[in-house]
Design a protein around this motif. Structure first.
Motif, PDB file in Angstrom:
ATOM      1  N   GLN A  23       3.139  18.404 -16.214  1.00  0.00           N
ATOM      2  CA  GLN A  23       2.599  18.458 -17.574  1.00  0.00           C
ATOM      3  C   GLN A  23       1.543  19.543 -17.689  1.00  0.00           C
ATOM      4  O   GLN A  23       1.428  20.205 -18.718  1.00  0.00           O
ATOM      5  CB  GLN A  23       1.992  17.110 -17.963  1.00  0.00           C
ATOM      6  N   GLN A  24       0.773  19.716 -16.640  1.00  0.00           N
ATOM      7  CA  GLN A  24      -0.298  20.706 -16.659  1.00  0.00           C
ATOM      8  C   GLN A  24       0.272  22.125 -16.733  1.00  0.00           C
ATOM      9  O   GLN A  24      -0.337  23.007 -17.325  1.00  0.00           O
ATOM     10  CB  GLN A  24      -1.168  20.536 -15.415  1.00  0.00           C
ATOM     11  N   SER A  45      -3.356   8.268 -14.708  1.00  0.00           N
ATOM     12  CA  SER A  45      -4.693   7.882 -14.246  1.00  0.00           C
ATOM     13  C   SER A  45      -5.368   9.017 -13.483  1.00  0.00           C
ATOM     14  O   SER A  45      -6.402   8.804 -12.864  1.00  0.00           O
ATOM     15  CB  SER A  45      -4.598   6.638 -13.362  1.00  0.00           C
ATOM     16  N   ASP A  46      -4.787  10.193 -13.520  1.00  0.00           N
ATOM     17  CA  ASP A  46      -5.338  11.345 -12.811  1.00  0.00           C
ATOM     18  C   ASP A  46      -6.641  11.787 -13.472  1.00  0.00           C
ATOM     19  O   ASP A  46      -6.707  11.944 -14.690  1.00  0.00           O
ATOM     20  CB  ASP A  46      -4.334  12.493 -12.826  1.00  0.00           C
ATOM     21  N   GLU A  48       0.820  -1.212   0.000  1.00  0.00           N
ATOM     22  CA  GLU A  48       0.000   0.000   0.000  1.00  0.00           C
ATOM     23  C   GLU A  48       0.856   1.265   0.000  1.00  0.00           C
ATOM     24  O   GLU A  48       0.528   2.250  -0.660  1.00  0.00           O
ATOM     25  CB  GLU A  48      -0.946   0.007   1.199  1.00  0.00           C
ATOM     26  N   ASP A  49       1.974   1.231   0.702  1.00  0.00           N
ATOM     27  CA  ASP A  49       2.881   2.380   0.709  1.00  0.00           C
ATOM     28  C   ASP A  49       3.453   2.632  -0.686  1.00  0.00           C
ATOM     29  O   ASP A  49       3.558   3.779  -1.129  1.00  0.00           O
ATOM     30  CB  ASP A  49       4.024   2.155   1.704  1.00  0.00           C
ATOM     31  N   ILE A  50       3.800   1.558  -1.370  1.00  0.00           N
ATOM     32  CA  ILE A  50       4.347   1.686  -2.720  1.00  0.00           C
ATOM     33  C   ILE A  50       3.303   2.269  -3.658  1.00  0.00           C
ATOM     34  O   ILE A  50       3.597   3.157  -4.463  1.00  0.00           O
ATOM     35  CB  ILE A  50       4.834   0.308  -3.236  1.00  0.00           C
ATOM     36  N   VAL A  51       2.063   1.815  -3.523  1.00  0.00           N
ATOM     37  CA  VAL A  51       0.979   2.320  -4.369  1.00  0.00           C
ATOM     38  C   VAL A  51       0.721   3.794  -4.090  1.00  0.00           C
ATOM     39  O   VAL A  51       0.551   4.595  -5.013  1.00  0.00           O
ATOM     40  CB  VAL A  51      -0.313   1.487  -4.160  1.00  0.00           C
ATOM     41  N   SER A  52       0.717   4.187  -2.829  1.00  0.00           N
ATOM     42  CA  SER A  52       0.473   5.600  -2.512  1.00  0.00           C
ATOM     43  C   SER A  52       1.623   6.482  -2.994  1.00  0.00           C
ATOM     44  O   SER A  52       1.396   7.586  -3.488  1.00  0.00           O
ATOM     45  CB  SER A  52       0.241   5.784  -1.012  1.00  0.00           C
ATOM     46  N   GLU A  63       2.647  10.145  -9.792  1.00  0.00           N
ATOM     47  CA  GLU A  63       1.812  10.414 -10.968  1.00  0.00           C
ATOM     48  C   GLU A  63       1.169  11.790 -10.880  1.00  0.00           C
ATOM     49  O   GLU A  63       1.106  12.517 -11.874  1.00  0.00           O
ATOM     50  CB  GLU A  63       0.721   9.347 -11.111  1.00  0.00           C
ATOM     51  N   LYS A  64       0.714  12.152  -9.688  1.00  0.00           N
ATOM     52  CA  LYS A  64       0.123  13.477  -9.521  1.00  0.00           C
ATOM     53  C   LYS A  64       1.149  14.579  -9.739  1.00  0.00           C
ATOM     54  O   LYS A  64       0.847  15.606 -10.343  1.00  0.00           O
ATOM     55  CB  LYS A  64      -0.524  13.607  -8.141  1.00  0.00           C
TER      56      LYS A  64
END
Length: 175
Positions: A62-63, A111-112, A45-49, A55-56
């Motif tokens: 990019q934004q 995936s944002d 779960e830590d890796i995913v967060s 990604e954000k």
């Protein structure tokens, strides 16, 4: 006859606790056997967060590059006046609107959900641009009608003057 063996109240309590302990021991033993090979869903779960935060952050970077495109597209549309836009200006605006709509379309690894806002912004720009074009065509029509009205008014006054002069000429002959 068979003799019934009755247990005292204290013995029944001990027997109940003994059965509960045996059930818990069996559950723990069977749980260890069956769940031994399974991976915990909470271990990564830590890796995913951390991946989501990365990604954000990438999306934010990019934004930042899209701000210039968004601002220039809006200023191009906003700069339009009551006159019909030139074809190359209209083409540039349409290309810019399509660029805004498709900026994050090719970037499928993000995936944002904020990327879904860009097609909506492009729809707004397209509506705004269409409104500007409608205003320019209506303004052009109004100017055309005003010009026709002035020409008709001048023609009407000339005809009125001609009729007045004819009537005066006829009155002068008849007298």
């Amino acid at each position: 006859m068979q003799g019934h063996i009755t247990l005292s109240k204290k013995e029944r309590h001990y027997q109940f606790f003994y059965l509960i302990l045996m059930l818990l021991a069996a559950l723990i033993f069977l749980g260890v056997i069956f769940l031994k090979g399974f991976e915990s869903p909470f271990s990564d779960e830590d890796i995913v967060s951390i991946r989501n935060l990365d990604e954000k952050a990438k999306f934010d970077q990019q934004q930042k590059f899209t701000y210039k495109l968004l601002d220039s597209t809006f200023s191009q549309i906003n700069r339009l006046t009551d006159e019909t836009p030139q074809p190359f200006v209209e083409n540039n605006i349409m290309y810019s609107i399509n660029d805004v709509a498709n900026y994050f379309q090719n970037n499928n690894n993000t995936s944002d959900i904020r990327k879904e806002g860009f097609p909506q912004i492009a729809k707004f720009y397209k509506m705004y641009f269409n409104d500007k074009k409608i205003i320019s065509s209506k303004t052009e029509n109004i100017k055309s009608f005003e010009k026709q009205f002035e020409e008709c008014s001048i023609g009407f006054k000339e005809k009125k003057n001609q009729l007045f002069q004819r009537e005066n000429a006829l009155k002068a002959r008849n007298q």
